[in-house]
Design a protein around this motif. Structure first.
Motif, short mmCIF file in Angstrom:
data_model
loop_
_atom_site.label_atom_id
_atom_site.label_comp_id
_atom_site.label_asym_id
_atom_site.label_seq_id
_atom_site.Cartn_x
_atom_site.Cartn_y
_atom_site.Cartn_z
N ILE A 5 -1.20 -8.70 8.35
CA ILE A 5 -1.18 -7.24 8.32
C ILE A 5 -0.07 -6.75 7.39
O ILE A 5 -0.26 -5.81 6.60
N HIS A 6 1.08 -7.41 7.46
CA HIS A 6 2.19 -7.05 6.56
C HIS A 6 1.77 -7.24 5.10
O HIS A 6 1.99 -6.36 4.26
N GLY A 7 1.15 -8.39 4.81
CA GLY A 7 0.72 -8.65 3.44
C GLY A 7 -0.31 -7.64 2.96
O GLY A 7 -0.25 -7.19 1.80
N ALA A 8 -1.26 -7.30 3.82
CA ALA A 8 -2.27 -6.30 3.44
C ALA A 8 -1.62 -4.95 3.19
O ALA A 8 -2.02 -4.22 2.26
N SER A 9 -0.63 -4.60 3.99
CA SER A 9 0.07 -3.32 3.82
C SER A 9 0.83 -3.29 2.49
O SER A 9 0.81 -2.28 1.77
N LEU A 10 1.49 -4.40 2.16
CA LEU A 10 2.21 -4.47 0.88
C LEU A 10 1.25 -4.32 -0.30
O LEU A 10 1.58 -3.67 -1.31
N LYS A 11 0.08 -4.91 -0.19
CA LYS A 11 -0.93 -4.81 -1.26
C LYS A 11 -1.34 -3.35 -1.46
O LYS A 11 -1.45 -2.87 -2.61
N ILE A 12 -1.55 -2.62 -0.37
CA ILE A 12 -1.93 -1.21 -0.46
C ILE A 12 -0.81 -0.39 -1.10
O ILE A 12 -1.04 0.45 -1.97
N GLY A 43 -0.87 2.81 -3.51
CA GLY A 43 0.23 3.75 -3.47
C GLY A 43 0.05 4.87 -2.47
O GLY A 43 -0.96 4.97 -1.77
N VAL A 44 1.07 5.73 -2.41
CA VAL A 44 1.11 6.83 -1.46
C VAL A 44 1.46 8.11 -2.21
O VAL A 44 2.33 8.11 -3.10
N PRO A 53 -5.27 9.90 5.05
CA PRO A 53 -4.73 8.64 4.57
C PRO A 53 -3.72 8.78 3.43
O PRO A 53 -3.95 9.55 2.48
N LEU A 54 -2.59 8.09 3.58
CA LEU A 54 -1.65 7.80 2.49
C LEU A 54 -1.09 9.03 1.79
O LEU A 54 -0.96 9.05 0.56
N THR A 55 -0.69 10.03 2.57
CA THR A 55 -0.15 11.26 1.97
C THR A 55 1.01 11.79 2.80
O THR A 55 0.93 11.90 4.03
N TYR A 56 2.11 12.13 2.11
CA TYR A 56 3.23 12.84 2.72
C TYR A 56 3.30 14.23 2.08
O TYR A 56 3.44 14.35 0.87
N GLN A 112 -2.09 2.39 8.94
CA GLN A 112 -0.99 3.03 9.65
C GLN A 112 0.34 2.35 9.32
O GLN A 112 1.36 3.00 9.09
N ASN A 113 0.32 1.03 9.27
CA ASN A 113 1.53 0.28 8.94
C ASN A 113 2.02 0.60 7.53
O ASN A 113 3.22 0.83 7.31
N ALA A 114 1.10 0.66 6.57
CA ALA A 114 1.47 0.96 5.19
C ALA A 114 2.10 2.35 5.10
O ALA A 114 3.11 2.55 4.40
N GLU A 115 1.52 3.31 5.80
CA GLU A 115 2.05 4.68 5.76
C GLU A 115 3.45 4.75 6.36
O GLU A 115 4.34 5.43 5.82
N ILE A 116 3.65 4.07 7.46
CA ILE A 116 4.99 4.08 8.09
C ILE A 116 6.00 3.38 7.19
O ILE A 116 7.13 3.87 7.02
#
Length: 478
Positions: free
Chosen positions: A15-22, A27-28, A201-204, A245-249
């Motif tokens: 999950i960590h690796g997939a989040s890093l890839k995203i 990007g965000v 998804p993926l927006t601040y 969710q992990n990638a966004e956090i």
């Protein structure tokens, strides 16, 4: 006791690796010019408002996040450590109230103050503030001032702020600073935390980032909150939603560490599995908490940082069987998964649209039960009692045994439930638990002091509110 887990530990690295890839490839989006400049200065790839983060930068920032921090209260008796055990956070974000007369109606400032008084009075409730109910009888442009005033007036526990605009966040921080004795004292300690909401998804967006900047610059704590809806704003797959969710956090955590290296931040998963029959928000499903337990495992076991979980919610409209079953389900999963901070922990009804006075007390008992379960078997209860068993022998009684006499008052006891005979229950009016909770809430409000602040601070806060109101009025007119 062993923590509840939703996935096997070796999945966490995937999950960590997939989040890093995203984060690196997709990007965000960050809708804030100052934030974009910060990312540029630290070598992130920034194109317009899109930020791409290298795995090296993410890993470096994660290493700086502290495992725990002290959440300071104005009354030191209530100061708590975040990242060690459970903290109970109040309701947040509801717009209606299920009142003590059984009516469901719009909330008022009096309701807001009443819930702060209940949180202050109960040992179960560690934290105060937030927005347990939206006060609809107050000017929306000024409500942040009135809510902060009522929080300071009626509580002295650690405070949760509420995510608004940057200027409104500044005003909350200013008022707390006044209450604790000035800038040096305030910025030396972590007195306040606030939810920073990600737009999945993926927006601040601008306002959450303004609030984050205001808090971090004054040494107060952001909790990075994602609320994806699996199948609608995030993948249908539970693990797919956990990855998003992990990638966004992680993106928010990186920003906090770039702003202030080593600053506390709280990992706050809040996903829900959509009701696919309606594509609507549903908090009562088991799948919602299973998604979040995956992310709780990520925060606790992979990143080793403070974790918050949504917990005490339900789709039920009144404090009935459904409310009890779904709330118990969600609180138990959240608490036994090991989350440090339980958000929406008490009083929630109707998918976080309504807050209930009665359910606030009823949920307190649920929390108390789960706390006791999580403690497992310890102390005198671990004694195998061979000598006692031999002493009593056959057909005897243990009522007068020394261990029984010494420990008989140590067992857990209910708060709102009734333990007794049918005759005793009838003698006390044949009341159900909701009725007893109603009476308890009324008594708490009768007993609550008029104010916990002195006249000088009260006057200073009111003058500040008047000054801020004038500034807001001028801004609106211009």
């Amino acid at each position: 006791m062993k923590k509840i887990q939703a996935i096997e530990p070796d999945m966490l690295s995937k999950i960590h690796g997939a989040s890093l890839k995203i984060l690196e490839e997709t990007g965000v989006l960050f809708h804030h010019y100052e934030v974009l400049e910060i990312f540029k200065n630290y070598g992130a790839k920034v194109q317009d408002k899109l930020v791409k983060l290298s795995p090296e930068l993410v890993e470096k920032c994660l290493e700086k996040v502290p495992e725990r921090f002290t959440w300071k209260a104005r009354n030191d008796n209530y100061t708590r450590t975040m990242g060690d055990g459970y903290l109970l956070q109040p309701a947040a974000g509801t717009v209606k109230v299920h009142d003590l007369d059984g009516k469901i109606r719009e909330g008022t400032l009096k309701d807001y103050a009443n819930f702060q008084k209940i949180y202050q009075a109960g040992d179960i409730y560690d934290l105060v503030g937030m927005i347990p109910v939206e006060p609809k009888d107050v000017d929306p442009e000024l409500k942040h001032l009135y809510m902060m005033y009522e929080t300071l007036k009626h509580t002295d526990k650690p405070v949760n702020g509420f995510m608004t605009t940057g200027s409104q966040a500044r005003a909350q921080l200013d008022m707390m600073e006044m209450a604790v004795g000035g800038q040096k004292v305030f910025e030396k300690n972590h007195y306040m935390a606030v939810s920073i909401g990600v737009t999945t998804p993926l927006t601040y967006s601008w306002d959450p980032l303004e609030t984050m900047l205001a808090y971090v610059k004054r040494n107060q704590v952001p909790t990075i909150l994602c609320a994806p809806l699996a199948g609608v704003t995030s993948p249908y797959s539970m693990l797919g939603t956990a990855v998003l969710q992990n990638a966004e956090i992680l993106a928010g955590i990186v920003l906090v560490q770039l702003l202030r290296p080593g600053h506390p931040v709280v990992y706050s998963p809040s996903a829900a599995a959509a009701n696919m029959r309606t594509c609507g928000f549903s908090t009562g499903s088991p799948e919602s908490m299973l998604i979040n337990i995956v992310n709780i495992q990520m925060g606790l076991d992979y990143y080793h940082i403070p974790v918050r979980a949504m917990s005490g919610f339900t789709d039920a409209k009144i404090p009935d069987f459904q409310a009890g079953a779904e709330t118990m389900q969600n609180l138990m999963l959240g608490m036994l998964s090991g989350a440090h901070l339980l958000n929406e922990s008490v009083g929630i009804l109707d998918n976080i649209l309504t807050v209930s006075y009665e359910k606030t007390l009823l949920d307190g008992e649920i929390i108390s039960r789960i706390k006791r379960i999580s403690q497992g078997i310890s102390g005198a209860d671990r004694d195998l009692c061979v000598e006692s068993i031999q002493h009593v022998g056959h057909g005897g009684s243990y009522l007068t045994e020394p261990m029984t006499v010494k420990n008989c008052r140590n067992r857990w006891a209910p708060i709102t439930s009734f333990w007794g005979t049918q005759e005793e229950w009838e003698k006390k009016g044949s009341q159900d638990a909701s009725h007893r909770a109603n009476q308890m809430a009324r008594q708490i409000l009768l007993d609550a002091p008029d104010s916990l602040i002195d006249k000088a601070l009260d006057k200073a806060l009111l003058l500040y509110m008047e000054y801020e109101s004038q500034l807001i009025s001028k801004k609106i007119k211009s």
